[in-house]
Scaffold this active site. Sequence first.
Site, PDB file in Angstrom:
ATOM      1  N   ASN A  10       0.872  -1.176   0.000  1.00 52.59           N
ATOM      2  CA  ASN A  10       0.000   0.000   0.000  1.00 52.59           C
ATOM      3  C   ASN A  10       0.909   1.226   0.000  1.00 52.59           C
ATOM      4  O   ASN A  10       1.468   1.593   1.029  1.00 52.59           O
ATOM      5  CB  ASN A  10      -0.893  -0.026   1.246  1.00 52.59           C
ATOM      6  CG  ASN A  10      -1.721   1.233   1.393  1.00 52.59           C
ATOM      7  OD1 ASN A  10      -1.837   2.024   0.455  1.00 52.59           O
ATOM      8  ND2 ASN A  10      -2.317   1.415   2.569  1.00 52.59           N
ATOM      9  N   TRP A  11       1.029   1.841  -1.168  1.00 56.60           N
ATOM     10  CA  TRP A  11       1.969   2.968  -1.280  1.00 56.60           C
ATOM     11  C   TRP A  11       1.426   4.258  -0.698  1.00 56.60           C
ATOM     12  O   TRP A  11       2.164   5.245  -0.587  1.00 56.60           O
ATOM     13  CB  TRP A  11       2.359   3.174  -2.753  1.00 56.60           C
ATOM     14  CG  TRP A  11       3.310   2.133  -3.272  1.00 56.60           C
ATOM     15  CD1 TRP A  11       3.886   1.119  -2.564  1.00 56.60           C
ATOM     16  CD2 TRP A  11       3.804   2.017  -4.615  1.00 56.60           C
ATOM     17  NE1 TRP A  11       4.710   0.374  -3.376  1.00 56.60           N
ATOM     18  CE2 TRP A  11       4.678   0.907  -4.648  1.00 56.60           C
ATOM     19  CE3 TRP A  11       3.587   2.734  -5.791  1.00 56.60           C
ATOM     20  CZ2 TRP A  11       5.337   0.509  -5.814  1.00 56.60           C
ATOM     21  CZ3 TRP A  11       4.244   2.338  -6.953  1.00 56.60           C
ATOM     22  CH2 TRP A  11       5.117   1.235  -6.961  1.00 56.60           C
ATOM     23  N   LYS A  12       0.136   4.282  -0.387  1.00 51.18           N
ATOM     24  CA  LYS A  12      -0.468   5.505   0.171  1.00 51.18           C
ATOM     25  C   LYS A  12      -0.135   6.699  -0.731  1.00 51.18           C
ATOM     26  O   LYS A  12      -0.123   6.554  -1.947  1.00 51.18           O
ATOM     27  CB  LYS A  12       0.001   5.709   1.619  1.00 51.18           C
ATOM     28  CG  LYS A  12      -0.181   4.437   2.453  1.00 51.18           C
ATOM     29  CD  LYS A  12       0.110   4.626   3.905  1.00 51.18           C
ATOM     30  CE  LYS A  12      -0.071   3.304   4.634  1.00 51.18           C
ATOM     31  NZ  LYS A  12       0.117   3.438   6.071  1.00 51.18           N
ATOM     32  N   HIS A  96      -9.500   1.524   5.048  1.00 50.65           N
ATOM     33  CA  HIS A  96      -8.195   1.724   5.680  1.00 50.65           C
ATOM     34  C   HIS A  96      -8.321   2.747   6.813  1.00 50.65           C
ATOM     35  O   HIS A  96      -9.071   3.717   6.706  1.00 50.65           O
ATOM     36  CB  HIS A  96      -7.166   2.201   4.644  1.00 50.65           C
ATOM     37  CG  HIS A  96      -5.772   2.170   5.183  1.00 50.65           C
ATOM     38  ND1 HIS A  96      -5.274   3.167   5.991  1.00 50.65           N
ATOM     39  CD2 HIS A  96      -4.800   1.236   5.074  1.00 50.65           C
ATOM     40  CE1 HIS A  96      -4.037   2.841   6.346  1.00 50.65           C
ATOM     41  NE2 HIS A  96      -3.724   1.683   5.796  1.00 50.65           N
ATOM     42  N   GLU A  98      -6.546   5.107   7.765  1.00 52.21           N
ATOM     43  CA  GLU A  98      -6.278   6.513   7.424  1.00 52.21           C
ATOM     44  C   GLU A  98      -7.496   7.154   6.777  1.00 52.21           C
ATOM     45  O   GLU A  98      -7.746   8.348   6.949  1.00 52.21           O
ATOM     46  CB  GLU A  98      -5.032   6.601   6.519  1.00 52.21           C
ATOM     47  CG  GLU A  98      -3.774   6.361   7.342  1.00 52.21           C
ATOM     48  CD  GLU A  98      -2.645   5.685   6.598  1.00 52.21           C
ATOM     49  OE1 GLU A  98      -2.669   5.648   5.353  1.00 52.21           O
ATOM     50  OE2 GLU A  98      -1.732   5.178   7.279  1.00 52.21           O
ATOM     51  N   GLU A 168      -5.330  -4.417  10.821  1.00 47.46           N
ATOM     52  CA  GLU A 168      -4.266  -3.425  10.970  1.00 47.46           C
ATOM     53  C   GLU A 168      -4.517  -2.595  12.225  1.00 47.46           C
ATOM     54  O   GLU A 168      -5.250  -1.604  12.179  1.00 47.46           O
ATOM     55  CB  GLU A 168      -4.234  -2.491   9.756  1.00 47.46           C
ATOM     56  CG  GLU A 168      -3.993  -3.189   8.439  1.00 47.46           C
ATOM     57  CD  GLU A 168      -3.438  -2.226   7.400  1.00 47.46           C
ATOM     58  OE1 GLU A 168      -2.368  -2.515   6.872  1.00 47.46           O
ATOM     59  OE2 GLU A 168      -4.062  -1.182   7.148  1.00 47.46           O
ATOM     60  N   GLY A 174       2.631   2.622  10.644  1.00 43.36           N
ATOM     61  CA  GLY A 174       3.598   3.690  10.428  1.00 43.36           C
ATOM     62  C   GLY A 174       4.339   4.108  11.692  1.00 43.36           C
ATOM     63  O   GLY A 174       5.026   5.120  11.713  1.00 43.36           O
ATOM     64  N   SER A 211       3.510  -1.745  10.354  1.00 39.61           N
ATOM     65  CA  SER A 211       4.955  -1.840  10.562  1.00 39.61           C
ATOM     66  C   SER A 211       5.541  -3.208  10.218  1.00 39.61           C
ATOM     67  O   SER A 211       6.446  -3.692  10.894  1.00 39.61           O
ATOM     68  CB  SER A 211       5.313  -1.430  12.001  1.00 39.61           C
ATOM     69  OG  SER A 211       4.951  -0.071  12.224  1.00 39.61           O
ATOM     70  N   GLY A 232       2.949  -0.912   4.242  1.00 36.47           N
ATOM     71  CA  GLY A 232       3.038   0.484   3.829  1.00 36.47           C
ATOM     72  C   GLY A 232       4.481   0.869   3.586  1.00 36.47           C
ATOM     73  O   GLY A 232       5.056   0.617   2.523  1.00 36.47           O
ATOM     74  N   GLY A 233       5.115   1.480   4.604  1.00 39.76           N
ATOM     75  CA  GLY A 233       6.462   2.036   4.467  1.00 39.76           C
ATOM     76  C   GLY A 233       7.480   1.100   3.822  1.00 39.76           C
ATOM     77  O   GLY A 233       8.222   1.510   2.921  1.00 39.76           O
TER      78      GLY A 233
HETATM   79  P1  PGA Z   1       2.923   0.577   7.568  1.00 37.55           P
HETATM   80  O1  PGA Z   1       1.462   0.765   6.944  1.00 37.55           O
HETATM   81  O2  PGA Z   1       3.469  -0.720   7.018  1.00 37.55           O
HETATM   82  O3  PGA Z   1       3.716   1.776   7.069  1.00 37.55           O
HETATM   83  O4  PGA Z   1       2.784   0.549   9.044  1.00 37.55           O
HETATM   84  C1  PGA Z   1       0.594  -0.329   6.799  1.00 37.55           C
HETATM   85  C2  PGA Z   1      -0.737   0.100   6.231  1.00 37.55           C
HETATM   86  O5  PGA Z   1      -1.249   1.152   6.637  1.00 37.55           O
HETATM   87  O6  PGA Z   1      -1.318  -0.585   5.369  1.00 37.55           O
END
Ligand code: PGA
Length: 249
Positions: A10-12, A96, A98, A168, A174, A211, A232-233
Site C-alpha cells: 500500500n503505497w499511500k 483503511h 487513514e 491493521e 507507520g 509496521s 506500507g512504508g
Molecule cells: P505501515 O502501513 O506498514 O507503514 O505501518 C501499513 C498500512 O497502513 O497498510
Amino acid sequence: MPRTKIYAANWKMNNMTTETAAFFAAVGDRCVGVNDREVVVAPAFPYLAQAAVLARGKNIVLAAQNFYPAENGAFTGEVSLAMLADIGVRTVIIGHSERRHIIGETPQQIREKVAFAQKKGFRTIFCIGETLPQRERGELFAVIDHQISTAFDDNLTCPLEGLVIAYEPVWAIGTGINATGSQAQEMHEYIRRFMEQRYGRRDTTILYGGSVKPDNIAELMKMPDIDGVLVGGASLKAGSFMEIVFWDR
Ligand code: PGA
C-alpha cells in the site's frame, strides 16, 4: 483448499513516476511463475495506469487505494470502478484506518463501498483495526465485531476469494511498533471464528498490517491464521518489499 497467501503493498500518497518505474524495473521478473503467493501493489491514482502497463506479464496484481461507489457522474475528485476496470484494475482497498480516521469515512460509507465493489465483481481488501485507547480500554474485540458487522451484515454476496480482510491495529501503522506474532495471531484467530460463525466463511484470507518489515515478516507468517501482509512504508522500495514477499526463500 489452502488459503491464498497475499503480500500487498500500500503505497499511500507516496511514489511518483520515477519511483514507480524504478520499483517495477527492480522487481523485474521475480514474481513470474510464482504460484504459491500473490503479490499486490496499490499505487496512488495518478500512477495506477503507468503501473498497470509496467506490471503486465509480471504476475503482479494492481489495486486501488480508494474509489467512489457510483457508476459515473458529478462527483468531483472521485474515481469510479468502471475507470479502474478500464485500466485493468479489479482489486480495491476499503476501510483503511487513514480513510476512517483522517478522511473521516463513516461505517455507512464503508458499507456502501463494500456493496458496490461486490456488485461490480471487484475483490475487496477490507481493513479493520483498533486504536491504542480502544485496546487499553479492553474494547478490542467489540471494535472489530462492530467494524466487520456494520460492513458485512446482510451485505456479503461475493465468493470467498472476493473478500480479503486486513487486520491493521491503528497503533502499529507507520509507528515502527508492530503487533507481535502472538498478538496478531490472537486477533486473526478471533476474526476467522467470527467470519465463520456469523457468515459461514471460515477460510477468509486474513492479512496483517502495521509496521511489517523484512525483520518481522517471518515471525508473523509463521502464525497459523496469518495469510499474508499489507505493507506500507517497507513496500515503497522493491528491495525491502521483495525481501518481505520472498522471506521464506
Ligand atoms: P505501515 O502501513 O506498514 O507503514 O505501518 C501499513 C498500512 O497502513 O497498510
